[in-house]
Motif scaffolding. Structure first.
Motif, mmCIF file in Angstrom:
data_model
loop_
_atom_site.group_PDB
_atom_site.id
_atom_site.type_symbol
_atom_site.label_atom_id
_atom_site.label_comp_id
_atom_site.label_asym_id
_atom_site.label_seq_id
_atom_site.Cartn_x
_atom_site.Cartn_y
_atom_site.Cartn_z
ATOM 1 N N GLU A 52 0.782 -1.179 0.141
ATOM 2 C CA GLU A 52 0.083 0.121 0.297
ATOM 3 C C GLU A 52 0.807 0.798 -0.184
ATOM 4 O O GLU A 52 0.020 2.039 -0.528
ATOM 5 N N SER A 53 2.241 1.201 1.096
ATOM 6 C CA SER A 53 2.718 2.114 0.263
ATOM 7 C C SER A 53 3.471 2.178 -0.486
ATOM 8 O O SER A 53 3.973 3.620 -1.347
ATOM 9 N N TYR A 54 3.479 1.403 -1.541
ATOM 10 C CA TYR A 54 4.332 1.760 -2.705
ATOM 11 C C TYR A 54 3.265 2.312 -3.909
ATOM 12 O O TYR A 54 3.201 2.507 -4.390
ATOM 13 N N ALA A 55 2.174 1.820 -3.658
ATOM 14 C CA ALA A 55 0.517 2.333 -4.559
ATOM 15 C C ALA A 55 0.618 3.264 -4.649
ATOM 16 O O ALA A 55 0.357 3.899 -5.423
ATOM 17 N N ALA A 56 0.362 3.426 -3.105
ATOM 18 C CA ALA A 56 0.441 5.345 -2.368
ATOM 19 C C ALA A 56 1.209 5.980 -3.896
ATOM 20 O O ALA A 56 0.881 7.308 -4.417
ATOM 21 N N VAL A 57 2.249 6.223 -3.088
ATOM 22 C CA VAL A 57 3.189 6.805 -4.029
ATOM 23 C C VAL A 57 3.702 6.839 -5.319
ATOM 24 O O VAL A 57 4.204 8.183 -5.836
ATOM 25 N N ALA A 292 -2.856 6.852 4.759
ATOM 26 C CA ALA A 292 -4.498 6.804 5.324
ATOM 27 C C ALA A 292 -4.704 4.982 3.348
ATOM 28 O O ALA A 292 -5.498 3.917 4.568
ATOM 29 N N ASN A 293 -3.748 5.020 2.993
ATOM 30 C CA ASN A 293 -3.972 3.528 2.644
ATOM 31 C C ASN A 293 -3.047 2.395 3.462
ATOM 32 O O ASN A 293 -3.836 0.956 2.846
ATOM 33 N N VAL A 294 -2.454 2.889 4.368
ATOM 34 C CA VAL A 294 -2.384 1.399 5.587
ATOM 35 C C VAL A 294 -3.153 1.537 6.199
ATOM 36 O O VAL A 294 -3.824 0.050 6.879
ATOM 37 N N LEU A 295 -3.719 2.095 6.535
ATOM 38 C CA LEU A 295 -5.032 2.340 7.669
ATOM 39 C C LEU A 295 -6.357 1.803 6.718
ATOM 40 O O LEU A 295 -7.434 0.869 7.716
ATOM 41 N N ASN A 296 -6.432 1.796 5.554
ATOM 42 C CA ASN A 296 -8.078 1.295 4.779
ATOM 43 C C ASN A 296 -8.092 -0.247 4.517
ATOM 44 O O ASN A 296 -9.474 -0.275 4.947
ATOM 45 N N PRO A 297 -6.910 -0.716 4.929
ATOM 46 C CA PRO A 297 -7.819 -2.466 4.785
ATOM 47 C C PRO A 297 -8.346 -3.156 6.532
ATOM 48 O O PRO A 297 -8.675 -3.674 6.300
#
Length: 434
Positions: A52-57, A292-297
């Motif tokens: 998710e970190s990679y997908a976000a950036v 946010a991308n880490v929290l959402n899942p």
């Protein structure tokens, strides 16, 4: 513990971390990672953190944010914002409270090239507040107009709020940008009406400015034309389909940089300072998106949005009653949380609930952004109020909060109109995208 219980504990822990002044991005990462670890195991938690970190950036659409921030920072460093202010004053300065009205108009225009509420308030505050003080404007009116006008940077495209909302909900940035134009113009008009009303009730609060000839007015427009041209080209290009939002942001940033150097309005050191400010702001935005991308899942696994949505339906309030309850919750949260933090923390929870009631996702994005705007000028946090207090110097916070109160009423009126007439927000995106 059940997944819902773990989720509620996680949300409580998130607010506790923020109260302890943990940066919101890291608070979300911590809660998301350890929550997934508890529910799905360490392997899943680690996988979410990495992927998710990679997908976000790596998101192409997120480039919009740093490009428009760079555009706004360079415009501010080059002094283009003062040209917008002079042009606005030339046309509305003769009205009651004309200088305050000009400040609001200049905030709206600068918001259209900046996208940041705080940057808009700081930039126009430095230009307008000394002039309003010199002419004897009431401190509450002058600071209130700047603090409220600055919030337009969160609504009028290119808005960082809309960019984050689009990424969190997988909606079109272009549609959201178009949806913010008419509500932004409506709110700008209502702010000017508020200034006129205050100055009609108390003429000493905002004296009229001197009348300018048509030649003088056209001269000020000519000086501000380059930046206005970039604004029209960027937003207009998105509307007619000539550019995507990402392309418009890049073109706008390049044009402003060229204008700044060609007109010798900026030094190399000032330019690098603007770039550094852009890097700092962009790093903060990217960190928030990663969080946010880490929290959402984690929230999805807990099923909290679905459970809350079902609970709302069981209350029997109906779609608009539930919307009113959520808006009230936003108003309360806005008293204690920063706008961007509130957006990224609440949207993953609230958005699915609103979709269950059949609301348009673009329309709800506009409603959410306006309510978050209100939080920027409400006590005790009121980020824009503290920013204006820093620019104004010796004006007490109580005076500024008192000054923004009439503008809060204008925001409530704008919000009610957009709820009653959704086409105010949906007309342009529906016309553009069919």
């Amino acid at each position: 513990m059940t997944s819902v219980t773990v989720g509620l504990v996680g949300i409580g822990g998130l607010f506790l971390l923020m109260l302890l002044r943990t940066p919101v991005a890291f608070a979300m990462m911590i809660v998301g990672f350890f929550g997934m670890w508890m529910l799905e195991g360490l392997r899943s938690a680690g996988g979410v953190l990495v992927t998710e970190s990679y997908a976000a950036v790596a998101s192409y659409s997120l480039i919009v944010a740093p490009m428009f921030v760079l555009l706004g920072n360079v415009s501010s460093a080059a002094g283009f914002s003062s040209g917008l202010y002079d042009a606005a004053y030339a046309w509305v300065g003769r009205l009651r409270g004309g200088l305050a009205s000009a400040s609001v108009l200049a905030c709206a225009a600068f918001a259209a090239v900046c996208g940041s509420s705080v940057a808009t308030a700081v930039t126009l505050g430095k230009v307008a507040l000394p002039e309003m003080r010199r002419l004897g404007y009431a401190p509450g009116l002058s600071t209130g107009a700047i603090a409220a006008g600055g919030t337009l940077g969160f609504l009028i495209p290119p808005s960082t709020g809309f960019v984050l909302y689009a990424i969190l909900t997988e909606q079109s940035i272009g549609r959201l940008f178009m949806a913010g134009i008419l509500p932004g113009l409506l709110l700008t008009t209502l702010f000017i009406v508020v200034i006129w009303f205050v100055c009609t009730m108390r003429p000493e609060a905002g004296p009229r400015g001197h009348v300018m000839s048509l030649k003088e007015k056209l001269s000020t427009v000519k000086r501000s034309a380059p930046l206005l041209g970039v604004m029209v080209l960027s937003i207009g290009g998105i509307y007619v389909g000539a550019f995507t939002p990402v392309e418009a942001s890049g073109i706008g940033a390049v044009l402003v940089i060229l204008l700044a150097f060609v007109t010798r309005s900026i030094t190399l050191s000032a330019f690098w300072e603007a770039v550094e400010d852009t890097l700092k702001t962009s790093a903060m935005l990217y960190a928030i998106v990663i969080g946010a991308n880490v929290l959402n899942p984690f929230l999805a696994v807990t099923r909290i949005p679905a459970v809350l949505g079902a609970a709302l339906q069981d209350l029997g309030l109906g779609a608009y009653g539930s919307l009113a309850l959520i808006i009230l919750a936003y108003v309360v949260l806005g008293m204690f949380m920063d706008g961007l933090a509130m957006l990224v923390v609440t949207v993953p929870i609230v958005y699915p609930m609103m979709m269950q009631f059949g609301f348009d996702p673009i329309w709800f994005g506009v409603v959410a952004v306006i309510v978050i705007e209100m939080g920027m000028i409400t006590p005790p946090v009121g980020m824009n109020v503290f920013v204006v207090r820093g620019v104004a110097g010796d004006i007490p916070l109580t005076t500024i909060f008192g000054g923004v109160f009439p503008f809060l009423l204008a925001m409530i009126v704008a919000l009610l109109l957009i709820i009653l007439f959704p086409q105010i927000a949906l007309f342009l995106p529906n016309t553009m995208f069919g």
